[in-house]
Motif scaffolding. Structure first.
Motif, PDB file in Angstrom:
ATOM      1  N   VAL A  71       0.835  -1.197   0.000  1.00 58.59           N
ATOM      2  CA  VAL A  71       0.000   0.000   0.000  1.00 58.59           C
ATOM      3  C   VAL A  71       0.871   1.247   0.000  1.00 58.59           C
ATOM      4  CG1 VAL A  71      -1.923  -1.127   1.201  1.00 58.59           C
ATOM      5  CG2 VAL A  71      -0.130  -0.007   2.538  1.00 58.59           C
ATOM      6  N   GLU A  72       0.297   2.343  -0.465  1.00 58.54           N
ATOM      7  CA  GLU A  72       0.995   3.630  -0.398  1.00 58.54           C
ATOM      8  C   GLU A  72       1.071   4.125   1.034  1.00 58.54           C
ATOM      9  OE1 GLU A  72       2.544   5.622  -2.607  1.00 58.54           O
ATOM     10  OE2 GLU A  72       2.397   4.015  -4.091  1.00 58.54           O
ATOM     11  N   SER A  73      -0.043   4.021   1.759  1.00 57.15           N
ATOM     12  CA  SER A  73      -0.106   4.432   3.159  1.00 57.15           C
ATOM     13  C   SER A  73      -0.811   3.345   3.950  1.00 57.15           C
ATOM     14  CB  SER A  73      -0.869   5.754   3.325  1.00 57.15           C
ATOM     15  OG  SER A  73      -0.230   6.802   2.630  1.00 57.15           O
ATOM     16  N   LEU A  74      -0.267   3.017   5.109  1.00 49.88           N
ATOM     17  CA  LEU A  74      -0.902   2.033   5.970  1.00 49.88           C
ATOM     18  C   LEU A  74      -2.233   2.552   6.497  1.00 49.88           C
ATOM     19  CD1 LEU A  74       2.164   0.942   8.157  1.00 49.88           C
ATOM     20  CD2 LEU A  74       1.287  -0.188   6.100  1.00 49.88           C
ATOM     21  N   GLY A  75      -3.124   1.624   6.828  1.00 49.38           N
ATOM     22  CA  GLY A  75      -4.343   2.014   7.524  1.00 49.38           C
ATOM     23  C   GLY A  75      -5.634   1.510   6.935  1.00 49.38           C
ATOM     24  N   MET A 127      -7.441   9.120   9.394  1.00 48.55           N
ATOM     25  CA  MET A 127      -8.709   9.556   8.805  1.00 48.55           C
ATOM     26  C   MET A 127      -9.924   8.996   9.532  1.00 48.55           C
ATOM     27  SD  MET A 127      -7.976   9.461   4.699  1.00 48.55           S
ATOM     28  CE  MET A 127      -9.655  10.025   4.357  1.00 48.55           C
ATOM     29  N   GLY A 128      -9.764   7.856  10.208  1.00 45.03           N
ATOM     30  CA  GLY A 128     -10.861   7.255  10.961  1.00 45.03           C
ATOM     31  C   GLY A 128     -10.482   7.120  12.421  1.00 45.03           C
ATOM     32  N   ARG A 129     -11.468   7.068  13.305  1.00 51.70           N
ATOM     33  CA  ARG A 129     -11.166   7.029  14.741  1.00 51.70           C
ATOM     34  C   ARG A 129     -12.044   6.062  15.506  1.00 51.70           C
ATOM     35  NH1 ARG A 129     -10.835  12.293  12.974  1.00 51.70           N
ATOM     36  NH2 ARG A 129      -8.734  13.215  13.135  1.00 51.70           N
ATOM     37  N   LEU A 180      -8.674  -1.009  15.168  1.00 51.32           N
ATOM     38  CA  LEU A 180      -8.851   0.423  14.937  1.00 51.32           C
ATOM     39  C   LEU A 180      -9.058   0.670  13.451  1.00 51.32           C
ATOM     40  CD1 LEU A 180      -5.981   1.854  17.202  1.00 51.32           C
ATOM     41  CD2 LEU A 180      -8.218   0.905  17.851  1.00 51.32           C
ATOM     42  N   HIS A 181     -10.159   1.326  13.128  1.00 51.39           N
ATOM     43  CA  HIS A 181     -10.523   1.576  11.729  1.00 51.39           C
ATOM     44  C   HIS A 181     -10.070   2.997  11.372  1.00 51.39           C
ATOM     45  CE1 HIS A 181     -12.892  -2.129  11.914  1.00 51.39           C
ATOM     46  NE2 HIS A 181     -13.244  -1.707  13.123  1.00 51.39           N
ATOM     47  N   LEU A 182      -8.839   3.086  10.872  1.00 57.48           N
ATOM     48  CA  LEU A 182      -8.167   4.369  10.713  1.00 57.48           C
ATOM     49  C   LEU A 182      -8.154   4.877   9.273  1.00 57.48           C
ATOM     50  CD1 LEU A 182      -5.128   3.602  13.054  1.00 57.48           C
ATOM     51  CD2 LEU A 182      -7.368   4.568  13.655  1.00 57.48           C
ATOM     52  N   VAL A 183      -8.380   4.016   8.314  1.00 58.28           N
ATOM     53  CA  VAL A 183      -8.433   4.336   6.885  1.00 58.28           C
ATOM     54  C   VAL A 183      -7.059   4.695   6.332  1.00 58.28           C
ATOM     55  CG1 VAL A 183      -9.545   5.679   5.056  1.00 58.28           C
ATOM     56  CG2 VAL A 183     -10.804   5.143   7.166  1.00 58.28           C
ATOM     57  N   ARG A 184      -6.406   5.669   6.963  1.00 58.09           N
ATOM     58  CA  ARG A 184      -5.056   6.080   6.560  1.00 58.09           C
ATOM     59  C   ARG A 184      -4.282   6.509   7.783  1.00 58.09           C
ATOM     60  NH1 ARG A 184      -2.267  10.538   6.120  1.00 58.09           N
ATOM     61  NH2 ARG A 184      -4.076  11.768   6.764  1.00 58.09           N
ATOM     62  N   ILE A 185      -3.018   6.059   7.884  1.00 56.29           N
ATOM     63  CA  ILE A 185      -2.138   6.445   8.991  1.00 56.29           C
ATOM     64  C   ILE A 185      -1.047   7.338   8.432  1.00 56.29           C
ATOM     65  CG2 ILE A 185      -0.585   5.619  10.803  1.00 56.29           C
ATOM     66  CD1 ILE A 185      -2.124   2.952  10.719  1.00 56.29           C
ATOM     67  N   GLY A 186      -1.080   8.607   8.803  1.00 57.55           N
ATOM     68  CA  GLY A 186      -0.124   9.557   8.255  1.00 57.55           C
ATOM     69  C   GLY A 186       1.274   9.428   8.828  1.00 57.55           C
ATOM     70  N   ASN A 187       1.364   9.044  10.114  1.00 55.27           N
ATOM     71  CA  ASN A 187       2.660   8.943  10.789  1.00 55.27           C
ATOM     72  C   ASN A 187       2.677   7.659  11.622  1.00 55.27           C
ATOM     73  OD1 ASN A 187       4.996   9.239  12.352  1.00 55.27           O
ATOM     74  ND2 ASN A 187       4.781  11.463  12.482  1.00 55.27           N
TER      75      ASN A 187
END
Length: 262
Positions: free
Chosen positions: A131-135, A165-167, A190-197
């Motif tokens: 994936v490009e970004s985890l989450g 993006m999700g919490r 945890l349904h985060l959709v995207r993890i930035g860091n």
């Protein structure tokens, strides 16, 4: 048999087969948990029986230990092995820096302990896990059963200040009861959709009382072996900065594929 296996299953198999070739006589090897790791254990068991490979395996879950014994692999505990030459495991997601989300199979704590006690960690996965970004895959965290709802509330409150993006989070269930990990803990997804860091999130989650550990594996994975449904394999070594390609002939044998239902 070939008509019964999907391209994804074939991709998992060729990745596992390629990684199995990294195991040498006398090694102490961490054996992962999950569907792709099950292919690995089967491949290694065949090498023990057919080629005389001799090594010790340290499983990351009770079900991996059972499968390893069934296929003839010598099984040790981590305390008996103390330190490992290599751990080979799957992943639910990985990014280009080889950061991982693991724990979809419910064994993230033992998986992380075993991987951390190894000279090298190799991840085996099909191409769809990149994936490009985890989450996008829900991030599992193990939490102690005592006060788990309070822990869940603290986690969701913490996520407000995180780059995600999700919490929302859900308690993982097994039929009508909470899922219990091998160490007796509950698992929150945890349904985060995207993890930035990912690095920051991993550190902060582990500071919350009640959280045992989380499924973000940062700076742990050294190599990823990516399988494709047509038999191609790509090996990326983040330390050496190399990418190797290979192709593995897909030959199905009854002793390797029977009863593989993970």
């Amino acid at each position: 048999m070939s008509g019964e296996l999907s391209p994804i299953d074939k991709a998992k198999f060729v990745a596992a087969k390629r990684a199995a070739d990294m195991v040498e006589d006398g090694m102490r090897v961490g054996l992962g948990t999950g569907s792709t790791a099950a292919w690995l254990v089967r491949c290694l068991g065949e090498m023990v029986r057919e080629d005389g490979l001799r090594f010790s395996g340290v499983p990351t879950s009770a079900r991996t230990a059972q499968l390893a014994r069934e296929v003839g692999i010598e099984v040790l505990s981590l305390d008996e092995a103390r330190w490992l030459d290599l751990t080979i495991d799957g992943a639910d997601e990985f990014d280009r820096d080889l950061n991982l989300i693991k724990g979809g199979g419910g064994a993230l704590l033992q998986e992380k302990i075993v991987a951390a006690a190894s000279d090298q960690m190799v991840v085996i996965a099909d191409k769809a896990k990149e994936v490009e970004s985890l989450g996008a895959f829900p991030l599992p965290i193990e939490v102690v059963p005592f006060g788990w709802q309070t822990t869940q509330a603290l986690v969701e409150e913490t996520l407000i200040s995180m780059d995600v993006m999700g919490r929302t989070s859900t308690l993982r269930m097994s039929h009508s009861s909470p899922y219990i990990a091998d160490e007796g803990n509950h698992v929150l997804d945890l349904h985060l959709v995207r993890i930035g860091n990912p690095r920051q999130l991993a550190l902060i989650l582990n500071q919350i009382p009640g959280v045992v550990d989380n499924g973000l594996f940062i700076d742990i994975c050294d190599t990823v072996v990516i399988g494709y449904g047509d038999g191609r394999v790509e090996v990326r070594d983040i330390n050496e900065g190399t990418i190797e390609t290979d192709r593995i002939d897909f030959v199905e044998t009854d002793n390797l594929f029977k009863d593989l239902s993970d």
